[in-house]
Scaffold this motif. Structure first.
Motif: not given
Length: 314
Positions: A69-76, A241-243, A264-273
């Motif tokens: 997941s960490t790697l995917l966030f940086y790639i995203g 990004l989900p694709l 599925l984690g990538a499919c959620f809307p933008t975080a409030a953070t």
């Protein structure tokens, strides 16, 4: 399946209506946010994770989900950055747009959805995904928010220690650590304490969805959908990004539940953070809030579809 999602979004609409009727004001919604993040979700996490049967395979899969997941966030983020450059987003707010595209709401929305459709083990892996998101927030995310600042303070050991402490002391991380210790050692919570955590944790899902609804009540929907940058960022967040994530994980030699969690984690809307950190760093918090609003509204259609597709194609 859609009946379950109907309940979740009915709760969100309830929050929207209550805020429109001024039953919830800004002070009460802020209090709800803090209650969920700092108390209800930690109770839910401790109660659910401590009851799991943790074997070596499950623990290794948890660590694997965290690393992947960490790697995917940086790639995203890299994909979001490239997209912003191609579309020539204004320099003054491109960092917020990129951050919004690459940061999913895998806490407020991810925890209840994972628990509802994939059970306690799904929640455990979504917690690993969320831990990776928090790592991303307080490393690359902070750097992104500071990108436009002049006279940036130098990186020092003290600042790095403070960032690490903030990450470790996140209530959800502490709760996850406590739950894993209890689960790994086989220590059972006393029944009264377990019931207490259960009762508090059970209110987290409805209150989280109600809170999301209240956060949408003050936005100008017509003005937002006329802004091409907001629409593009929302669609990139919910579809692009989900694709990309699906393409990166579908052939990996890992369990299907890990793949489902990442996609599925990538499919959620933008975080409030996103708007919160943007405001903290004197960036365009309004843009972050408006992408959050539109992506959350559109997720009423895209997230149920994503759950269905993930179940079929993984």
């Amino acid at each position: 399946m859609y009946g379950r999602f109907l309940v979740l979004f009915a709760l969100m609409i309830t929050g929207y209506i209550l805020a429109k009727k001024n039953i919830f004001d800004s002070h009460s919604t802020h209090a709800i946010n803090r209650f969920i993040v700092y108390f209800a979700y930690p109770c839910l996490i401790v109660e659910k994770i401590s009851a799991l049967e943790m074997n070596q395979e499950t623990f290794l899969n948890f660590i694997l989900t965290l690393v992947l997941s960490t790697l995917l966030f940086y790639i995203g983020y890299g994909a979001s950055y490239v997209y912003g450059r191609i579309r020539k987003f204004p320099r003054e707010n491109a960092n917020v747009a990129e951050f919004a595209m690459a940061s999913p709401n895998d806490g407020f929305m991810g925890f209840p959805v994972a628990l509802l459709f994939f059970g306690d083990m799904g929640l455990l892996f979504m917690l690993a995904h969320n831990a990776a998101l928090n790592l991303y927030f307080f490393t690359l995310g902070i750097c992104m928010m500071k990108r436009n600042q002049t006279g940036k303070p130098p990186i020092t050991g003290r600042r790095l220690f403070k960032a690490a402490a903030e990450l470790i002391m996140n209530p959800n991380i502490l709760a996850l650590t406590a739950g894993l210790i209890l689960c790994g050692t086989g220590v059972k919570l006393p029944v009264p304490l377990k019931d207490y955590f259960l009762y508090i944790g059970n209110v987290s899902t409805p209150m989280a969805m109600i809170y999301i609804g209240t956060s949408l009540a003050k936005s100008d929907f017509i003005g937002i959908i006329k802004n091409k940058q907001i629409v593009e960022c929302s669609l990139m967040k919910l579809i692009g990004l989900p694709l990309l994530t699906y393409g990166l994980v579908v052939f990996l030699p890992v369990s299907n539940l890990i793949k489902m969690t990442c996609v599925l984690g990538a499919c959620f809307p933008t975080a409030a953070t996103v708007p919160m950190l943007a405001e903290q760093e004197q960036q365009d918090a309004r843009l972050g809030s408006e992408i959050l609003f539109l992506s959350t509204v559109l997720s009423a259609a895209t997230v149920p579809l994503a759950v269905q597709l993930v179940s079929v194609f993984i």
